[in-house]
Design an enzyme around this catalytic site. Structure first.
Site, PDB file in Angstrom:
ATOM      1  N   LEU A   1      26.387  39.810  38.728  1.00  8.27           N
ATOM      2  CA  LEU A   1      26.012  38.392  38.794  1.00  8.27           C
ATOM      3  C   LEU A   1      25.403  37.908  37.476  1.00  8.27           C
ATOM      4  O   LEU A   1      24.671  38.644  36.810  1.00  8.27           O
ATOM      5  CB  LEU A   1      25.031  38.186  39.950  1.00  8.27           C
ATOM      6  CG  LEU A   1      25.577  38.633  41.320  1.00  8.27           C
ATOM      7  CD1 LEU A   1      24.505  38.479  42.396  1.00  8.27           C
ATOM      8  CD2 LEU A   1      26.835  37.862  41.695  1.00  8.27           C
TER       9      LEU A   1
ATOM     10  N   GLY B   1      26.098  31.888  35.858  1.00 13.22           N
ATOM     11  CA  GLY B   1      27.055  31.049  36.583  1.00 13.22           C
ATOM     12  C   GLY B   1      26.884  31.219  38.087  1.00 13.22           C
ATOM     13  O   GLY B   1      26.839  30.241  38.843  1.00 13.22           O
ATOM     14  N   HIS B   2      26.770  32.479  38.529  1.00 10.16           N
ATOM     15  CA  HIS B   2      26.543  32.736  39.953  1.00 10.16           C
ATOM     16  C   HIS B   2      25.194  32.171  40.393  1.00 10.16           C
ATOM     17  O   HIS B   2      25.059  31.632  41.492  1.00 10.16           O
ATOM     18  CB  HIS B   2      26.554  34.239  40.242  1.00 10.16           C
ATOM     19  CG  HIS B   2      27.860  34.915  39.956  1.00 10.16           C
ATOM     20  ND1 HIS B   2      28.015  35.838  38.949  1.00 10.16           N
ATOM     21  CD2 HIS B   2      29.069  34.798  40.556  1.00 10.16           C
ATOM     22  CE1 HIS B   2      29.262  36.267  38.949  1.00 10.16           C
ATOM     23  NE2 HIS B   2      29.925  35.654  39.901  1.00 10.16           N
TER      24      HIS B   2
ATOM     25  N   MET C   1      30.455  31.620  31.065  1.00  9.87           N
ATOM     26  CA  MET C   1      29.913  32.837  31.673  1.00  9.87           C
ATOM     27  C   MET C   1      30.996  33.520  32.490  1.00  9.87           C
ATOM     28  O   MET C   1      31.699  32.859  33.272  1.00  9.87           O
ATOM     29  CB  MET C   1      28.762  32.487  32.611  1.00  9.87           C
ATOM     30  CG  MET C   1      27.603  31.862  31.925  1.00  9.87           C
ATOM     31  SD  MET C   1      26.490  33.140  31.355  1.00  9.87           S
ATOM     32  CE  MET C   1      25.215  32.130  30.617  1.00  9.87           C
TER      33      MET C   1
ATOM     34  N   ASP D   1      37.150  28.775  37.134  1.00 10.72           N
ATOM     35  CA  ASP D   1      38.379  29.238  37.788  1.00 10.72           C
ATOM     36  C   ASP D   1      38.988  28.060  38.539  1.00 10.72           C
ATOM     37  O   ASP D   1      39.066  28.057  39.772  1.00 10.72           O
ATOM     38  CB  ASP D   1      38.052  30.398  38.729  1.00 10.72           C
ATOM     39  CG  ASP D   1      37.489  31.594  37.977  1.00 10.72           C
ATOM     40  OD1 ASP D   1      38.152  32.072  37.049  1.00 10.72           O
ATOM     41  OD2 ASP D   1      36.375  32.025  38.297  1.00 10.72           O
TER      42      ASP D   1
HETATM   43  O1  PAF Z   1      35.821  34.337  41.765  1.00  5.11           O
HETATM   44  C1  PAF Z   1      35.589  35.454  42.278  1.00  5.11           C
HETATM   45  O2  PAF Z   1      34.576  36.113  41.989  1.00  5.11           O
HETATM   46  C2  PAF Z   1      36.584  36.028  43.283  1.00  5.11           C
HETATM   47  O3  PAF Z   1      37.880  35.662  42.945  1.00  5.11           O
HETATM   48  C3  PAF Z   1      36.262  35.664  44.736  1.00  5.11           C
HETATM   49  C4  PAF Z   1      36.369  34.167  44.965  1.00  5.11           C
HETATM   50  C5  PAF Z   1      34.858  36.133  45.093  1.00  5.11           C
HETATM   51  C6  PAF Z   1      37.253  36.346  45.678  1.00  5.11           C
HETATM   52  O4  PAF Z   1      37.198  37.728  45.550  1.00  5.11           O
END
Ligand code: PAF
Length: 266
Positions: free
Chosen positions: A19, A22-23, A170, A136
């Protein structure tokens, strides 16, 4: 998962661990909008097209749990692979056209893996909202399509890309960059911003905008371009002209590390 009695709404942040800020931003947003915040940590083998990529994906669950705790997350779900895919598991969730270009073309099977695991996580957690990063962008679009088509009531919330001070988005993969590659990697952002500037100055030819991205990236000898794209923001189909909302995106390899980034237009 003991979620039945948890106060609602539930906010879900699906992750593959390692992590970063960004997370943390996704968790903070989830926490601000939810009574219960759930983070999943699962390195999903089905979304890796290259086995070496899966093997070297960075992991540190103890550190991840500490970060979740610091962010006030209520529940961390970090299942083993055979809990998500028990023996006999034989279903694939395969999203159509939106999953085909860009990352879908470059990484065959990737979005089948993503859609399958996210559908499982959505069904397990039954959150009111789930939070994903705009870095993404295609993944967000694929998951949105999947949730609509499968009548999954979880609302998909797309959150701004979080960047290092020099503009690098990130990503858990940044850890693999050598010092020289790390110094070169902000060229992705620079190429995108230079191209946005050309668009702001009135250029509407998608070929010209793609050429501007390539020109920016070519200034960096360590950058091996996989694709540059100027696509319709809704369908992700490549454009001839940019007359409405569009998405500039690119994928670039630095040595064995593959980075992506994007910039919405309009
Ligand atoms: O973006 C990610 O970390 C992964 O593609 C996800 C959405 C957790 C699915 O495994």
């Amino acid at each position: 998962m003991a979620l039945g009695a948890s106060p609602r709404p539930i906010g879900l942040v699906p992750t593959m661990g390692w992590l970063h800020a960004g997370h943390r931003a996704l968790m903070a947003r989830a926490r601000a909008e939810s009574a219960t915040t759930v983070v999943t940590i699962f390195v999903n083998p089905r979304q890796f097209s290259e086995p070496t990529d899966l093997a070297r994906y960075p992991r540190n669950e103890a550190r991840d749990v500490e970060i979740c705790t610091a962010e006030g997350v209520d529940l961390v779900f970090a299942p083993p692979v055979d809990e998500v895919y028990p023996p006999g598991f034989d279903t694939v969730v395969s999203v159509g056209a939106i999953a085909q270009p860009l990352e879908g073309a470059a990484r065959p099977g990737h979005f089948d893996g993503v859609a399958t695991v996210v559908a499982i996580l959505f069904n397990l957690v039954r959150a009111e909202r789930a939070y994903f990063g705009q870095k993404d962008a295609q993944q967000v679009a694929v998951i949105r399509r999947m949730a609509i088509d499968l009548a999954i009531p979880t609302e998909i919330v797309s959150c701004p890309t979080i960047r290092e001070p020099d503009g690098l988005a990130m990503s858990s993969r940044n850890v693999h960059l050598s010092p020289e590659e790390r110094a070169a990697a902000p060229v992705l952002r620079q190429a995108l911003l230079a191209t946005r500037q050309v668009w702001e100055n009135g250029e509407r030819s998608a070929d010209a905008l793609r050429a501007r991205m390539r020109a920016g990236l070519s200034e960096e000898p360590l950058a091996n371009v996989e694709y540059v794209s100027c696509a319709d923001a809704a369908t992700l189909a490549e454009l001839d002209r940019v007359d409405g909302p569009a998405l500039l995106s690119l994928a670039v390899r630095f040595g064995s590390t593959r980075l992506i980034d994007n910039e919405p237009l309009g």
